[in-house]
Design an enzyme around this catalytic site. Sequence first.
Site, PDB file in Angstrom:
ATOM      1  N   SER A 131      54.519  29.605   2.187  1.00 57.20           N
ATOM      2  CA  SER A 131      53.713  28.413   1.890  1.00 57.20           C
ATOM      3  C   SER A 131      54.676  27.274   1.550  1.00 57.20           C
ATOM      4  O   SER A 131      55.790  27.534   1.061  1.00 57.20           O
ATOM      5  CB  SER A 131      52.826  28.706   0.672  1.00 57.20           C
ATOM      6  OG  SER A 131      52.270  27.505   0.162  1.00 57.20           O
ATOM      7  N   TYR A 144      51.397  32.329  -7.676  1.00 58.63           N
ATOM      8  CA  TYR A 144      51.355  32.156  -6.214  1.00 58.63           C
ATOM      9  C   TYR A 144      52.689  31.589  -5.724  1.00 58.63           C
ATOM     10  O   TYR A 144      53.274  32.097  -4.751  1.00 58.63           O
ATOM     11  CB  TYR A 144      50.207  31.230  -5.835  1.00 58.63           C
ATOM     12  CG  TYR A 144      50.080  30.984  -4.362  1.00 58.63           C
ATOM     13  CD1 TYR A 144      49.508  31.938  -3.525  1.00 58.63           C
ATOM     14  CD2 TYR A 144      50.551  29.808  -3.780  1.00 58.63           C
ATOM     15  CE1 TYR A 144      49.400  31.724  -2.159  1.00 58.63           C
ATOM     16  CE2 TYR A 144      50.448  29.583  -2.418  1.00 58.63           C
ATOM     17  CZ  TYR A 144      49.869  30.544  -1.608  1.00 58.63           C
ATOM     18  OH  TYR A 144      49.778  30.338  -0.254  1.00 58.63           O
TER      19      TYR A 144
END
Length: 246
Positions: A131, A144
């Site tokens: 990401s 995350y």
Amino acid sequence: MDINNRTVLIVGGTSGIGLGLARRFADAGSTVIVGGRTTGQVDGFESVVIDVTDADSVTSARDEVLAAHPELDVLVTMAGVMLVEDLRDPAHFAQTQQTIDVNLLGTIRVIDAFTPQLMSRGAADVITVTSGIAFLPFPLMASYAASKAGVHAYTEALRAQLAGTGIDVTELVPPAVATAGQEKVNPAALPLEGFLDEVIALLSTDPTPHEVLVNGVLMHRWAEREGTYAELVERRSQSLSSLPGR
Ligand SMILES: NC(=O)c1ccc[n+]([C@@H]2O[C@H](COP(=O)([O-])OP(=O)(O)OC[C@H]3O[C@@H](n4cnc5c(N)ncnc54)[C@H](OP(=O)(O)O)[C@@H]3O)[C@@H](O)[C@H]2O)c1
């Protein structure tokens, strides 16, 4: 990377980016199997039930897929969860555990399960998924960011360790994409199909870049190098006001 005439397993392909990528590989002529915990809603694809947090589930899914498709030569580790956390409340640790288990350990479990078979083929691709947040934290999703930075670092080492085996390792680095509820909370999230157009163009180049970076993620990926990191983290920290009591 050749995306035609491959046999592709997308773990985390039952929705969102994974399902979109499955359609693109299938449109290009490849055979695609999608995996996830809930496969009932997936039309038009062969599917396999897999929970990446459960080692037995990963092994039995691997056995099922390879029994039907010994020619498997592309593995995509797309399974991931994106959870908001309030680090002032220690109860957030439940989210930390789940995030690391699915995103980081799950990626490693799946790759480990398939590596011997992919090596034996002598030519294969592994695509991991990180990401933009791996490179530029979004403070609302702390674990995350840690999980995806971990997958990035692991991917780098995996590529080096598998050099010479015929397995190429590619990291897909999405920015915000309008899937998984992002479309409701993030107006800047990229429409899925436009994002996939860029991804397929980059994946199809020869040689395939080590990192698949669409235009929208370059500001995250290179923030540190460009000197925009501190300012961008500060701006992204404004989202913390959405936490209860802030
Ligand atoms: N959307 C974004 O803005 C964005 C940005 C950067 C990176 N990413 C990454 O891109 C990937 C896909 O995200 P998405 O937006 O497409 O989200 P999504 O629609 O929620 O898809 C997540 C996929 O992961 C699977 N999954 C979740 N937990 C699993 C588990 N324990 N075992 C097996 N599969 C599991 C889900 O399948 P089941 O529910 O069937 O298990 C689903 O197929 C994730 O790794 C995410 O971190 C997304």
